[in-house]
Motif scaffolding. Structure first.
Motif, PDB file in Angstrom:
ATOM      1  N   PHE A  46      -1.833  -0.163  -3.327  1.00 35.98           N
ATOM      2  CA  PHE A  46      -0.841   0.026  -4.380  1.00 35.98           C
ATOM      3  C   PHE A  46      -1.381  -0.572  -5.672  1.00 35.98           C
ATOM      4  O   PHE A  46      -1.821  -1.717  -5.693  1.00 35.98           O
ATOM      5  CB  PHE A  46       0.475  -0.632  -4.007  1.00 35.98           C
ATOM      6  CG  PHE A  46       1.499  -0.573  -5.111  1.00 35.98           C
ATOM      7  CD1 PHE A  46       2.181   0.598  -5.377  1.00 35.98           C
ATOM      8  CD2 PHE A  46       1.754  -1.697  -5.886  1.00 35.98           C
ATOM      9  CE1 PHE A  46       3.119   0.662  -6.398  1.00 35.98           C
ATOM     10  CE2 PHE A  46       2.691  -1.655  -6.909  1.00 35.98           C
ATOM     11  CZ  PHE A  46       3.372  -0.466  -7.167  1.00 35.98           C
TER      12      PHE A  46
ATOM     13  N   ARG B 294       5.841  -2.322   1.021  1.00 37.27           N
ATOM     14  CA  ARG B 294       5.732  -3.542   0.211  1.00 37.27           C
ATOM     15  C   ARG B 294       5.824  -4.796   1.078  1.00 37.27           C
ATOM     16  O   ARG B 294       6.160  -4.725   2.268  1.00 37.27           O
ATOM     17  CB  ARG B 294       6.838  -3.561  -0.852  1.00 37.27           C
ATOM     18  CG  ARG B 294       6.848  -2.338  -1.768  1.00 37.27           C
ATOM     19  CD  ARG B 294       7.964  -2.433  -2.796  1.00 37.27           C
ATOM     20  NE  ARG B 294       8.106  -1.205  -3.569  1.00 37.27           N
ATOM     21  CZ  ARG B 294       7.432  -0.920  -4.679  1.00 37.27           C
ATOM     22  NH1 ARG B 294       6.563  -1.803  -5.136  1.00 37.27           N
ATOM     23  NH2 ARG B 294       7.623   0.208  -5.324  1.00 37.27           N
TER      24      ARG B 294
ATOM     25  N   ARG C 248      -2.533   5.752 -12.168  1.00 34.77           N
ATOM     26  CA  ARG C 248      -1.906   4.443 -12.256  1.00 34.77           C
ATOM     27  C   ARG C 248      -2.734   3.627 -13.223  1.00 34.77           C
ATOM     28  O   ARG C 248      -3.967   3.724 -13.250  1.00 34.77           O
ATOM     29  CB  ARG C 248      -1.846   3.755 -10.890  1.00 34.77           C
ATOM     30  CG  ARG C 248      -0.878   4.377  -9.914  1.00 34.77           C
ATOM     31  CD  ARG C 248       0.576   4.194 -10.296  1.00 34.77           C
ATOM     32  NE  ARG C 248       1.008   2.806 -10.235  1.00 34.77           N
ATOM     33  CZ  ARG C 248       2.254   2.407 -10.507  1.00 34.77           C
ATOM     34  NH1 ARG C 248       3.164   3.277 -10.911  1.00 34.77           N
ATOM     35  NH2 ARG C 248       2.588   1.129 -10.407  1.00 34.77           N
TER      36      ARG C 248
ATOM     37  N   ILE D  56       5.959   3.786  -0.255  1.00 35.86           N
ATOM     38  CA  ILE D  56       5.298   2.526  -0.599  1.00 35.86           C
ATOM     39  C   ILE D  56       5.745   1.467   0.407  1.00 35.86           C
ATOM     40  O   ILE D  56       6.947   1.252   0.599  1.00 35.86           O
ATOM     41  CB  ILE D  56       5.639   2.075  -2.028  1.00 35.86           C
ATOM     42  CG1 ILE D  56       5.192   3.127  -3.043  1.00 35.86           C
ATOM     43  CG2 ILE D  56       4.979   0.729  -2.329  1.00 35.86           C
ATOM     44  CD1 ILE D  56       5.570   2.804  -4.477  1.00 35.86           C
TER      45      ILE D  56
ATOM     46  N   TYR E 267       0.843  -1.190   0.000  1.00 36.14           N
ATOM     47  CA  TYR E 267       0.000   0.000   0.000  1.00 36.14           C
ATOM     48  C   TYR E 267       0.881   1.243   0.000  1.00 36.14           C
ATOM     49  O   TYR E 267       2.103   1.167   0.214  1.00 36.14           O
ATOM     50  CB  TYR E 267      -0.979  -0.009   1.178  1.00 36.14           C
ATOM     51  CG  TYR E 267      -0.330  -0.019   2.545  1.00 36.14           C
ATOM     52  CD1 TYR E 267       0.032   1.172   3.183  1.00 36.14           C
ATOM     53  CD2 TYR E 267      -0.089  -1.218   3.212  1.00 36.14           C
ATOM     54  CE1 TYR E 267       0.613   1.158   4.439  1.00 36.14           C
ATOM     55  CE2 TYR E 267       0.492  -1.237   4.468  1.00 36.14           C
ATOM     56  CZ  TYR E 267       0.848  -0.046   5.077  1.00 36.14           C
ATOM     57  OH  TYR E 267       1.429  -0.060   6.315  1.00 36.14           O
ATOM     58  N   VAL E 268       0.237   2.390  -0.231  1.00 34.59           N
ATOM     59  CA  VAL E 268       0.946   3.658  -0.359  1.00 34.59           C
ATOM     60  C   VAL E 268       0.531   4.576   0.783  1.00 34.59           C
ATOM     61  O   VAL E 268      -0.649   4.648   1.132  1.00 34.59           O
ATOM     62  CB  VAL E 268       0.626   4.339  -1.715  1.00 34.59           C
ATOM     63  CG1 VAL E 268       1.404   5.649  -1.865  1.00 34.59           C
ATOM     64  CG2 VAL E 268       0.928   3.406  -2.869  1.00 34.59           C
TER      65      VAL E 268
END
Length: 314
Positions: free
Chosen positions: A177, A153, A258, A151, A136-137
């Motif tokens: 994300f 990860r 995105r 970010i 997620y961001v």
């Protein structure tokens, strides 16, 4: 009567001051080349001094080349409206809503435009647990140029460090994300220009289109028009124009996306709006001037168009 005297406001107080100075310097030269009497004011911390500088300059139009807080969030727009000076780009309401990423998400969602799953969280809670499934961001609610974006990860253990070092207020916006590509679409008035596919240099920054990838020389490569599925290309143009209208924008904006095309090359992928930039960068590496040039509009003509479409909303 065509505006002749133009003041370029640049610099400012935000984390994007260096970007603004670069944009402003480019604009100043372009306006002079286009035949305007253009001067610059570096907007400092003393509002009374800034007001005096503006009164002394007596501009027909202010070219707002400020980025970030106080320049892009409706603050300087309100000052200029109060002074009765026409200015470029968006007015108070559109600027304020676009700068508040959560408010902008709500507007987009109300219009059926695609946004990522997510929402606001208290930064204090980030130290304790993940607010979404990985990856997620995390991003500030009201900064631009990817300032503060992180970010988180799979396998990452720096969530708590991000929370501890956070300097952008008590809350953060977290979003799922979206894998795939970074796309952007510039809008001039009622015209969406084209779609650019952005590939950051993996040797810089965090491997996404962050501050360094945006502004370092060679920090990213830009492919325009983007070589993506034709239906997705047209959809990106439509969404960018719809987002511009939904926020009540005027002048030039740029919508960042995105684009997840990781599942199929033969079918259009998933487009998600990241944000609408109401003060797109005008630096040597910026995307809006590049798109305008692709459409046959050189930089002096782009800046002149912005001046000629300036308005006062008082």
């Amino acid at each position: 009567m065509r505006a002749r005297r133009v003041v370029v406001l640049m610099g400012g107080l935000s984390a994007e001051r260096a970007v603004s100075l670069s944009s402003g310097g480019q604009v100043l030269g372009a306006l002079r080349e286009a035949g305007f009497e253009a001067t610059a004011i570096d907007a400092g911390p003393d509002l009374a001094v800034l007001l005096e500088q503006l009164r002394a300059a007596r501009p027909d139009v202010v070219f707002n080349a400020l980025h970030g807080r106080f320049g892009e969030d409706g603050a300087i727009q309100g000052v200029l409206d109060w002074m009765g000076i026409p200015y470029t780009h968006c007015g108070v309401r559109a600027s304020a809503v676009a700068m508040d990423k959560q408010a902008a998400r709500a507007v987009f969602a109300s219009q059926g435009l695609p946004v990522a799953r997510g929402g606001l969280v208290d930064v204090s809670s980030l130290a304790e647990r993940d607010p979404l499934a990985l990856p997620y961001v995390i991003k500030p609610v009201n900064e631009g140029s990817s300032v503060g974006v992180e970010i988180i990860r799979e396998g990452s253990n720096h969530r708590a460090a991000v929370a501890a070092a956070w300097r952008f207020g008590p809350q953060a916006l977290v979003e799922e994300f979206i894998p795939g590509r970074e796309l952007t679409v510039g809008v001039m008035g009622e015209r969406a220009l084209t779609v650019t596919d952005i590939t950051p240099d993996p040797r810089l920054g965090q491997g996404f289109y962050d501050y360094e990838a945006k502004y370092a020389d060679g920090g990213s490569s830009h492919a325009l028009p983007a070589q993506i599925h034709r239906a997705a290309f047209e959809q990106a143009l439509e969404i960018a124009l719809s987002a511009h209208r939904a926020l009540g924008c005027r002048g030039a904006t740029r919508t960042d996306f995105r684009y997840d095309d990781t599942r199929s090359e033969s079918e259009p992928g998933r487009l998600v709006i990241l944000e609408v930039n109401t003060q797109p960068g005008l630096t040597p590496t910026s995307l809006l001037p590049e798109q305008a040039a692709f459409c046959g509009i050189n930089f002096p003509s782009l800046c002149a168009w912005m001046v000629e479409n300036a308005a006062c909303r008082a």
